[in-house]
Design a protein around this motif. Structure first.
Motif, PDB file in Angstrom:
ATOM      1  N   ILE A 148       3.083  -0.325  10.777  1.00  0.00           N
ATOM      2  CA  ILE A 148       1.788  -0.560  11.542  1.00  0.00           C
ATOM      3  C   ILE A 148       1.324  -1.789  11.455  1.00  0.00           C
ATOM      4  CG2 ILE A 148       1.422   2.103  11.485  1.00  0.00           C
ATOM      5  CD1 ILE A 148      -0.727   1.321   9.066  1.00  0.00           C
ATOM      6  N   LEU A 149       1.939  -2.607  10.865  1.00  0.00           N
ATOM      7  CA  LEU A 149       1.688  -3.986  10.622  1.00  0.00           C
ATOM      8  C   LEU A 149       1.706  -4.654  12.010  1.00  0.00           C
ATOM      9  CD1 LEU A 149       0.590  -5.707   8.100  1.00  0.00           C
ATOM     10  CD2 LEU A 149       2.983  -6.570   8.026  1.00  0.00           C
ATOM     11  N   PRO A 150       0.666  -5.497  12.623  1.00  0.00           N
ATOM     12  CA  PRO A 150       0.911  -6.248  13.721  1.00  0.00           C
ATOM     13  C   PRO A 150       2.203  -7.357  13.449  1.00  0.00           C
ATOM     14  CG  PRO A 150      -1.481  -6.340  13.038  1.00  0.00           C
ATOM     15  CD  PRO A 150      -0.556  -5.656  11.849  1.00  0.00           C
ATOM     16  N   THR A 151       2.888  -7.227  14.552  1.00  0.00           N
ATOM     17  CA  THR A 151       3.836  -8.441  14.715  1.00  0.00           C
ATOM     18  C   THR A 151       3.586  -9.783  14.776  1.00  0.00           C
ATOM     19  OG1 THR A 151       4.059  -8.200  17.209  1.00  0.00           O
ATOM     20  CG2 THR A 151       5.623  -6.857  15.814  1.00  0.00           C
ATOM     21  N   ASP A 152       2.236 -10.107  15.487  1.00  0.00           N
ATOM     22  CA  ASP A 152       1.979 -11.343  15.319  1.00  0.00           C
ATOM     23  C   ASP A 152       0.665 -11.702  14.144  1.00  0.00           C
ATOM     24  OD1 ASP A 152       0.011  -9.659  16.204  1.00  0.00           O
ATOM     25  OD2 ASP A 152      -0.703 -10.827  17.766  1.00  0.00           O
ATOM     26  N   LEU A 153       0.938 -11.235  13.049  1.00  0.00           N
ATOM     27  CA  LEU A 153      -0.107 -11.443  11.942  1.00  0.00           C
ATOM     28  C   LEU A 153      -0.452 -12.898  11.632  1.00  0.00           C
ATOM     29  CD1 LEU A 153      -1.517  -9.595   9.756  1.00  0.00           C
ATOM     30  CD2 LEU A 153       0.414 -10.080   8.125  1.00  0.00           C
ATOM     31  N   PRO A 154      -1.671 -13.289  11.674  1.00  0.00           N
ATOM     32  CA  PRO A 154      -2.033 -14.508  11.412  1.00  0.00           C
ATOM     33  C   PRO A 154      -1.832 -15.019  10.106  1.00  0.00           C
ATOM     34  CG  PRO A 154      -3.797 -13.403  12.511  1.00  0.00           C
ATOM     35  CD  PRO A 154      -2.658 -12.425  12.183  1.00  0.00           C
ATOM     36  N   PRO A 155      -1.591 -16.406   9.998  1.00  0.00           N
ATOM     37  CA  PRO A 155      -1.252 -16.855   8.530  1.00  0.00           C
ATOM     38  C   PRO A 155      -2.269 -16.627   7.644  1.00  0.00           C
ATOM     39  CG  PRO A 155      -1.365 -18.588  10.116  1.00  0.00           C
ATOM     40  CD  PRO A 155      -1.191 -17.392  10.936  1.00  0.00           C
ATOM     41  N   ASP A 156      -3.492 -16.492   7.955  1.00  0.00           N
ATOM     42  CA  ASP A 156      -4.450 -16.673   6.891  1.00  0.00           C
ATOM     43  C   ASP A 156      -5.208 -14.982   7.305  1.00  0.00           C
ATOM     44  OD1 ASP A 156      -5.592 -16.565   9.434  1.00  0.00           O
ATOM     45  OD2 ASP A 156      -7.439 -17.948   9.110  1.00  0.00           O
ATOM     46  N   ALA A 157      -4.462 -14.285   7.573  1.00  0.00           N
ATOM     47  CA  ALA A 157      -4.967 -12.670   7.488  1.00  0.00           C
ATOM     48  C   ALA A 157      -5.077 -12.099   6.098  1.00  0.00           C
ATOM     49  CB  ALA A 157      -3.675 -11.872   8.359  1.00  0.00           C
ATOM     50  N   ILE A 158      -5.929 -11.273   6.045  1.00  0.00           N
ATOM     51  CA  ILE A 158      -6.439 -10.583   5.018  1.00  0.00           C
ATOM     52  C   ILE A 158      -6.171  -9.093   5.124  1.00  0.00           C
ATOM     53  CG2 ILE A 158      -8.248  -9.953   3.265  1.00  0.00           C
ATOM     54  CD1 ILE A 158      -9.779 -12.627   3.971  1.00  0.00           C
ATOM     55  N   ILE A 159      -5.488  -8.442   4.379  1.00  0.00           N
ATOM     56  CA  ILE A 159      -5.018  -7.019   4.525  1.00  0.00           C
ATOM     57  C   ILE A 159      -6.087  -5.937   4.037  1.00  0.00           C
ATOM     58  CG2 ILE A 159      -3.308  -5.311   4.239  1.00  0.00           C
ATOM     59  CD1 ILE A 159      -2.423  -7.441   6.099  1.00  0.00           C
ATOM     60  N   TRP A 160      -6.307  -4.834   4.882  1.00  0.00           N
ATOM     61  CA  TRP A 160      -7.114  -4.014   4.412  1.00  0.00           C
ATOM     62  C   TRP A 160      -6.429  -2.686   4.876  1.00  0.00           C
ATOM     63  CZ3 TRP A 160     -12.810  -2.013   5.878  1.00  0.00           C
ATOM     64  CH2 TRP A 160     -13.360  -1.140   5.080  1.00  0.00           C
ATOM     65  N   VAL A 161      -6.247  -1.993   4.028  1.00  0.00           N
ATOM     66  CA  VAL A 161      -5.645  -0.361   4.042  1.00  0.00           C
ATOM     67  C   VAL A 161      -6.576   0.500   3.886  1.00  0.00           C
ATOM     68  CG1 VAL A 161      -3.777   1.138   3.455  1.00  0.00           C
ATOM     69  CG2 VAL A 161      -3.364  -1.332   3.771  1.00  0.00           C
ATOM     70  N   ARG A 162      -6.832   1.454   4.583  1.00  0.00           N
ATOM     71  CA  ARG A 162      -7.721   2.650   4.293  1.00  0.00           C
ATOM     72  C   ARG A 162      -6.869   3.835   4.565  1.00  0.00           C
ATOM     73  NH1 ARG A 162     -12.910   1.211   8.367  1.00  0.00           N
ATOM     74  NH2 ARG A 162     -11.477   1.652   9.708  1.00  0.00           N
ATOM     75  N   THR A 163      -7.326   4.799   3.705  1.00  0.00           N
ATOM     76  CA  THR A 163      -6.432   6.079   3.790  1.00  0.00           C
ATOM     77  C   THR A 163      -7.325   7.204   4.411  1.00  0.00           C
ATOM     78  OG1 THR A 163      -5.604   7.786   2.485  1.00  0.00           O
ATOM     79  CG2 THR A 163      -7.405   6.701   1.443  1.00  0.00           C
ATOM     80  N   GLY A 164      -8.736   6.966   4.254  1.00  0.00           N
ATOM     81  CA  GLY A 164      -9.774   7.878   4.843  1.00  0.00           C
ATOM     82  C   GLY A 164      -9.866   9.423   3.975  1.00  0.00           C
ATOM     83  N   SER A 165      -8.763   9.482   2.949  1.00  0.00           N
ATOM     84  CA  SER A 165      -8.844  10.610   2.045  1.00  0.00           C
ATOM     85  C   SER A 165      -9.788  10.281   0.947  1.00  0.00           C
ATOM     86  CB  SER A 165      -7.341  11.039   1.475  1.00  0.00           C
ATOM     87  OG  SER A 165      -7.433  11.689   0.694  1.00  0.00           O
ATOM     88  N   ASP A 166     -10.576  11.268   0.517  1.00  0.00           N
ATOM     89  CA  ASP A 166     -11.525  11.356  -0.670  1.00  0.00           C
ATOM     90  C   ASP A 166     -10.842  11.981  -1.888  1.00  0.00           C
ATOM     91  OD1 ASP A 166     -11.393  14.086   0.026  1.00  0.00           O
ATOM     92  OD2 ASP A 166     -13.517  14.132   0.193  1.00  0.00           O
ATOM     93  N   VAL A 167      -9.332  12.364  -1.705  1.00  0.00           N
ATOM     94  CA  VAL A 167      -8.837  12.815  -3.120  1.00  0.00           C
ATOM     95  C   VAL A 167      -8.418  11.544  -3.706  1.00  0.00           C
ATOM     96  CG1 VAL A 167      -6.696  13.909  -3.751  1.00  0.00           C
ATOM     97  CG2 VAL A 167      -7.884  14.627  -1.690  1.00  0.00           C
ATOM     98  N   ARG A 168      -8.867  11.496  -5.174  1.00  0.00           N
ATOM     99  CA  ARG A 168      -8.531  10.366  -5.905  1.00  0.00           C
ATOM    100  C   ARG A 168      -7.189   9.783  -5.930  1.00  0.00           C
ATOM    101  NH1 ARG A 168     -10.153   6.017  -8.997  1.00  0.00           N
ATOM    102  NH2 ARG A 168      -8.735   5.985 -10.951  1.00  0.00           N
ATOM    103  N   VAL A 169      -6.142  10.953  -6.093  1.00  0.00           N
ATOM    104  CA  VAL A 169      -4.862  10.164  -6.310  1.00  0.00           C
ATOM    105  C   VAL A 169      -4.296   9.608  -4.892  1.00  0.00           C
ATOM    106  CG1 VAL A 169      -3.820  12.139  -5.453  1.00  0.00           C
ATOM    107  CG2 VAL A 169      -2.531  10.688  -7.095  1.00  0.00           C
ATOM    108  N   ASP A 170      -4.714   9.845  -3.645  1.00  0.00           N
ATOM    109  CA  ASP A 170      -4.470   9.600  -2.686  1.00  0.00           C
ATOM    110  C   ASP A 170      -5.134   8.038  -2.375  1.00  0.00           C
ATOM    111  OD1 ASP A 170      -3.120  11.568  -1.571  1.00  0.00           O
ATOM    112  OD2 ASP A 170      -4.783  12.446  -0.542  1.00  0.00           O
ATOM    113  N   MET A 171      -6.351   7.907  -2.710  1.00  0.00           N
ATOM    114  CA  MET A 171      -7.209   6.622  -2.762  1.00  0.00           C
ATOM    115  C   MET A 171      -6.415   5.639  -3.757  1.00  0.00           C
ATOM    116  SD  MET A 171     -11.082   7.429  -2.859  1.00  0.00           S
ATOM    117  CE  MET A 171     -11.157   8.592  -4.173  1.00  0.00           C
TER     118      MET A 171
END
Length: 534
Positions: free
Chosen positions: A437-460
């Motif tokens: 799901i990573l964009p193919t045209d990712l900018p060289p100065d991009a900052i990644i943020w991954v979100r799970t949406g789950s409130d289960v501790r282990v998933d986070m």
């Protein structure tokens, strides 16, 4: 000479009977997909530094844009060369981690073998004690906390302290300092616990001497050559400077982010009397203390096994029956002081006297002190083997029988601990899911943020680690992060808030600065369901 055959045999038994199966013979990684992957991130950070892909030692690219976050946990500076070498030789991340993990056990065994023999134990007893120090049940129980693996400096520092008092050569103090500092660089936790052991031993040895042998030390210095004194001074000063640099960085980051833990957070992981009989990781010993309630039970796996206890008891008995035997009594009293000093009984512990100190208050899982306690226990067990050999092994056949029985006593119970690991394929599948799901045209100065949406501790936790590994693989920083501590105002991966909300903690920490440039650079990867909700 033939007794030394037992050493490689026991090392092979430990490797092929426990460590390699735990690694699935390089198809799996010991532990789960939590802390082992964090340790992998730290080690990979060192590799990136060594290869010029990263410039800031103390600021790896997680918890971005906060700096100094390497000091939130262990740094592996004292052991990372093994991982870096494996990576430079072409090993992928997961295999390099396994090589690093495996090498730690080998170094632990060899260092303990050498130290125990220098303590005066026979080669066979040294090998049995080295096996116990390296592969005892409490050590294997920590396989998910790979930062505790590298303990080879513990027996070497303890040996140097013993020689400082017995040989009365002041230059041995330099060796104590070097190995202690090295252990701090391998693991802050184990370094602090080693310091406790050295302090306990010093108290015992001074009590035995009835004074500090200052005059013999000064006289020994006068006999050293000028070159030896100059070299010793240079090495000692360099080691202390290295320790000051390490501790100084941790102290500075602790002050910067107001880190530390309240006594209430430390209390659940102070050893109880029952902790020393808990070994839930072993099917044989699981029922010994299962009915005894224990907070954070998985951290209280401190039982060394009936065989080790029996041999250590024999070692104590032998020490008391031999008035001239100092090593056994020294180890026994030192171990007892460590136990008393950290024990929690009905809301009281002597440990509270120091638990508030800066640096000490960052050590939450005091129960892990058992991995250092294994050194005096292994010495006592080895002494027990030698005592039984003198008492029973009056013929060559009887002597061999005693040695083999002693080896069996320390080997059988640890080998019963089943492998606990996850496939390397699982690590790679999680990364493949993110990269899909990573964009193919990712900018060289991009900052990644991954979100799970789950409130289960282990998933986070797993989502944070997924992002940290992905960010390293693609050479980008990430807002995600997981460590022993976290920066102020941090929003976890379970949040469906905006990027602005995520960066507000950093903006507030920096005095309300404008973070709009950072916001524009963030590429958010939503696993579910945040992206759909928006």
């Amino acid at each position: 000479m033939h007794e030394w055959v037992l050493a490689p045999l026991l090392l092979a038994i430990g490797m092929f009977g426990s460590v390699l199966p735990d690694m699935g013979y390089f198809s799996m990684v010991p532990g789960d997909i939590g802390d082992p992957r964090f340790n992998s991130v730290v080690l990979e950070h060192l590799f990136r530094l060594a290869t010029g892909q990263q410039n800031a030692l103390w600021s790896p690219d997680f918890f971005f844009p906060f700096g100094g976050v390497l000091a939130f946990s262990d740094n592996h500076l004292g052991s990372g060369a093994v991982y870096v070498a494996a990576r430079l030789l072409g090993a992928m991340r997961e295999h390099a981690f396994d090589v690093w993990y495996l090498a730690g056990f080998i170094l632990n065994f060899l260092a303990a073998l050498y130290a125990l023999n220098r303590f005066g134990l026979s080669p066979a007893a040294s090998a049995i004690g080295a096996f116990l120090f390296t592969f005892a049940i409490p050590a294997l129980a920590q396989n998910g906390h790979a930062q505790l693996v590298y303990r080879f400096a513990v027996p070497l520092a303890v040996l140097a302290l013993w020689q400082l008092f017995t040989r009365r050569r002041a230059m041995d103090a330099v060796t104590v300092i070097v190995w202690t500092v090295w252990q701090f660089y391998c693991s802050i936790y184990v370094g602090i616990f080693l310091f406790y052991l050295l302090a306990a031993m010093t108290a015992v040895l001074v009590r035995q001497e009835r004074s500090v042998p200052l005059r013999p030390w000064l006289e020994s210095l006068s006999r050293e050559t000028a070159a030896t004194k100059a070299l010793g001074a240079a090495v000692g000063v360099a080691a202390l400077a290295a320790l000051a640099y390490l501790v100084g960085n941790y102290f500075a980051v602790s002050r910067l982010y107001d880190l530390g833990r309240d006594v209430e957070q430390i209390t659940p992981m102070l050893p109880r009397w029952a902790s020393y009989i808990v070994a839930d990781v072993s099917p044989w010993l699981d029922g010994v203390a299962r009915s005894i309630p224990m907070p954070v039970r998985h951290e209280h796996q401190m039982f060394v096994g009936f065989g080790a206890v029996a041999l250590a008891a024999a070692g104590i008995l032998g020490a008391w029956r031999q008035p001239g035997s100092r090593i056994g009594k020294t180890m026994m009293w030192s171990l007892l002081l460590m136990m008393i000093g950290t024990l929690w009984i009905k809301h009281f512990s002597f440990y509270y006297l120091i638990a508030w100190l800066p640096g000490i208050n960052a050590v939450r899982a005091v129960t892990r002190i058992i991995v250092v306690m294994l050194l005096p226990i292994s010495v006592l067990a080895g002494l027990g083997v030698d005592y039984l050999r003198r008492a029973v092994g009056r013929t060559a056949m009887a002597d061999v029988a005693v040695v083999l029985a002693g080896a069996a006593l320390v080997v059988l119970e640890p080998l019963n601990v089943p492998p606990r690991s996850d496939p390397i394929a699982m690590w790679q599948e999680r990364q493949a899911a993110l990269k899909a799901i990573l964009p193919t045209d990712l900018p060289p100065d991009a900052i990644i943020w991954v979100r799970t949406g789950s409130d289960v501790r282990v998933d986070m936790v797993h989502a944070e680690l997924d992002a940290m590994i992905l960010a390293q693989d693609i050479g980008r920083p990430t807002l995600n992060g997981y460590s022993g501590n976290q920066p102020p105002g941090n929003i976890g991966s379970d949040s469906c808030d905006s990027v602005e909300d995520k960066l507000r903690g950093y903006a507030d920490f920096m005095g309300g600065i404008d973070v709009s440039d950072y916001v524009k650079r963030v590429v958010t990867l939503d696993l579910s369901p945040c992206g759909k909700a928006q």
